[in-house]
Design a protein around this motif. Sequence first.
Motif, PDB file in Angstrom:
ATOM      1  N   ALA A 126       1.934  -6.343 -11.143  1.00 53.71           N
ATOM      2  CA  ALA A 126       1.944  -7.335 -10.067  1.00 53.71           C
ATOM      3  C   ALA A 126       2.308  -6.696  -8.732  1.00 53.71           C
ATOM      4  CB  ALA A 126       2.917  -8.456 -10.398  1.00 53.71           C
ATOM      5  N   VAL A 127       3.305  -5.799  -8.733  1.00 56.28           N
ATOM      6  CA  VAL A 127       3.710  -5.138  -7.492  1.00 56.28           C
ATOM      7  C   VAL A 127       2.615  -4.194  -7.012  1.00 56.28           C
ATOM      8  CG1 VAL A 127       5.430  -3.670  -6.387  1.00 56.28           C
ATOM      9  CG2 VAL A 127       6.148  -5.336  -8.108  1.00 56.28           C
ATOM     10  N   LEU A 128       1.996  -3.471  -7.939  1.00 53.60           N
ATOM     11  CA  LEU A 128       0.885  -2.589  -7.553  1.00 53.60           C
ATOM     12  C   LEU A 128      -0.265  -3.398  -6.959  1.00 53.60           C
ATOM     13  CD1 LEU A 128       0.848  -0.104 -10.561  1.00 53.60           C
ATOM     14  CD2 LEU A 128       1.421   0.433  -8.188  1.00 53.60           C
ATOM     15  N   GLY A 129      -0.490  -4.604  -7.478  1.00 58.36           N
ATOM     16  CA  GLY A 129      -1.517  -5.469  -6.916  1.00 58.36           C
ATOM     17  C   GLY A 129      -1.215  -5.873  -5.492  1.00 58.36           C
ATOM     18  N   GLU A 130       0.065  -6.116  -5.202  1.00 61.86           N
ATOM     19  CA  GLU A 130       0.461  -6.463  -3.834  1.00 61.86           C
ATOM     20  C   GLU A 130       0.250  -5.279  -2.900  1.00 61.86           C
ATOM     21  OE1 GLU A 130       1.027  -9.312  -2.766  1.00 61.86           O
ATOM     22  OE2 GLU A 130       1.394 -10.442  -4.597  1.00 61.86           O
ATOM     23  N   ILE A 131       0.546  -4.079  -3.370  1.00 57.26           N
ATOM     24  CA  ILE A 131       0.301  -2.893  -2.545  1.00 57.26           C
ATOM     25  C   ILE A 131      -1.183  -2.726  -2.282  1.00 57.26           C
ATOM     26  CG2 ILE A 131       0.466  -0.371  -2.450  1.00 57.26           C
ATOM     27  CD1 ILE A 131       3.044  -0.582  -4.083  1.00 57.26           C
ATOM     28  N   ALA A 132      -1.999  -2.889  -3.325  1.00 59.96           N
ATOM     29  CA  ALA A 132      -3.445  -2.726  -3.186  1.00 59.96           C
ATOM     30  C   ALA A 132      -4.031  -3.722  -2.188  1.00 59.96           C
ATOM     31  CB  ALA A 132      -4.125  -2.879  -4.547  1.00 59.96           C
ATOM     32  N   SER A 133      -3.464  -4.922  -2.160  1.00 58.89           N
ATOM     33  CA  SER A 133      -4.016  -5.970  -1.296  1.00 58.89           C
ATOM     34  C   SER A 133      -3.807  -5.681   0.186  1.00 58.89           C
ATOM     35  CB  SER A 133      -3.395  -7.323  -1.655  1.00 58.89           C
ATOM     36  OG  SER A 133      -2.029  -7.339  -1.302  1.00 58.89           O
ATOM     37  N   VAL A 134      -2.811  -4.858   0.508  1.00 59.17           N
ATOM     38  CA  VAL A 134      -2.539  -4.539   1.909  1.00 59.17           C
ATOM     39  C   VAL A 134      -2.704  -3.046   2.192  1.00 59.17           C
ATOM     40  CG1 VAL A 134      -0.974  -6.497   2.244  1.00 59.17           C
ATOM     41  CG2 VAL A 134      -0.056  -4.300   1.453  1.00 59.17           C
ATOM     42  N   ALA A 135      -3.219  -2.313   1.212  1.00 62.55           N
ATOM     43  CA  ALA A 135      -3.242  -0.846   1.304  1.00 62.55           C
ATOM     44  C   ALA A 135      -3.970  -0.345   2.546  1.00 62.55           C
ATOM     45  CB  ALA A 135      -3.873  -0.251   0.051  1.00 62.55           C
ATOM     46  N   GLN A 136      -5.124  -0.904   2.833  1.00 58.43           N
ATOM     47  CA  GLN A 136      -5.905  -0.415   3.974  1.00 58.43           C
ATOM     48  C   GLN A 136      -5.167  -0.644   5.287  1.00 58.43           C
ATOM     49  OE1 GLN A 136      -9.937  -1.862   4.055  1.00 58.43           O
ATOM     50  NE2 GLN A 136     -10.402  -0.914   6.026  1.00 58.43           N
ATOM     51  N   ASP A 137      -4.643  -1.852   5.478  1.00 63.92           N
ATOM     52  CA  ASP A 137      -3.905  -2.150   6.703  1.00 63.92           C
ATOM     53  C   ASP A 137      -2.603  -1.357   6.775  1.00 63.92           C
ATOM     54  OD1 ASP A 137      -5.810  -3.923   7.585  1.00 63.92           O
ATOM     55  OD2 ASP A 137      -4.801  -5.689   6.767  1.00 63.92           O
ATOM     56  N   LEU A 138      -1.956  -1.176   5.622  1.00 68.28           N
ATOM     57  CA  LEU A 138      -0.695  -0.440   5.594  1.00 68.28           C
ATOM     58  C   LEU A 138      -0.905   1.032   5.927  1.00 68.28           C
ATOM     59  CD1 LEU A 138       2.323  -0.687   5.017  1.00 68.28           C
ATOM     60  CD2 LEU A 138       1.830  -0.258   2.605  1.00 68.28           C
ATOM     61  N   GLU A 139      -1.966   1.619   5.376  1.00 67.41           N
ATOM     62  CA  GLU A 139      -2.260   3.020   5.665  1.00 67.41           C
ATOM     63  C   GLU A 139      -2.623   3.208   7.129  1.00 67.41           C
ATOM     64  OE1 GLU A 139      -2.636   7.070   4.891  1.00 67.41           O
ATOM     65  OE2 GLU A 139      -1.771   5.454   3.691  1.00 67.41           O
ATOM     66  N   SER A 140      -3.389   2.270   7.670  1.00 72.33           N
ATOM     67  CA  SER A 140      -3.764   2.347   9.078  1.00 72.33           C
ATOM     68  C   SER A 140      -2.550   2.231   9.983  1.00 72.33           C
ATOM     69  CB  SER A 140      -4.769   1.236   9.400  1.00 72.33           C
ATOM     70  OG  SER A 140      -5.100   1.233  10.769  1.00 72.33           O
TER      71      SER A 140
END
Length: 218
Positions: A126-140
């Motif tokens: 579940a936590v990995l899913g939350e990271i994946a959902s914002v990964a692009q914006d977070l990396e940017s």
Amino acid sequence: MKHVSRRLGSDIGLSGLMNTFHYPRTNRMSVALAHVGWFAEREGGASAHQLLDDTKRLLASDLSGPELSALWQAGTFRDFDLEACGIEGRQWLTWIEEIAEYRITWNVGAAPVPLDPPAARGLAEAVLGEIASVAQDLESATAGHAYVAVPGVVPALQRVVGEVDPDFGFRLLLRVLKSYFVPVAPTRVAGYHVLAELLGLEKAVVEDGDFNVRLDLG
């Protein structure tokens, strides 16, 4: 042996410490170490227990020095900049560990007591899913920031969740999202509250900083 509660009215452990490293910025090691000592003393020393637990878990992991540095730099928005001080993440965490351990033991002369465990441990997916959902914006936001760039944050967070502890990884995710003011949808914030409750965390862990809530993302 009596366990120490994780419910301290705010974010806890290393992610809670990161949240207190804000203005005024400092690159003086003596000031930073004194600040860690102040944090460990909070709640009559209760804050030191979770701080020690988080730090020991990271130091026992296979995360590299640069990965540990990236987590600290992003979680604090580089308000205490390890690179500017010429130290790397593993060394810095070792000093935090020593301060927390000393605060726990100096007064009672006993080994650190265990913490109340999170209510649920099987939530890594579940936590990995939350990271994946914002990964692009977070990396940017992190790697691409014009003044406070920190590369490699997303994979480091994923490793913490998968290899160290999903509870800790979740707290670090929230901290970085707030530090870099990454846009999130209202429904996602609501989901963070649900996940925090499942992990045995207080609402304050989610609410102790400002999310960049964007209605158009809902």
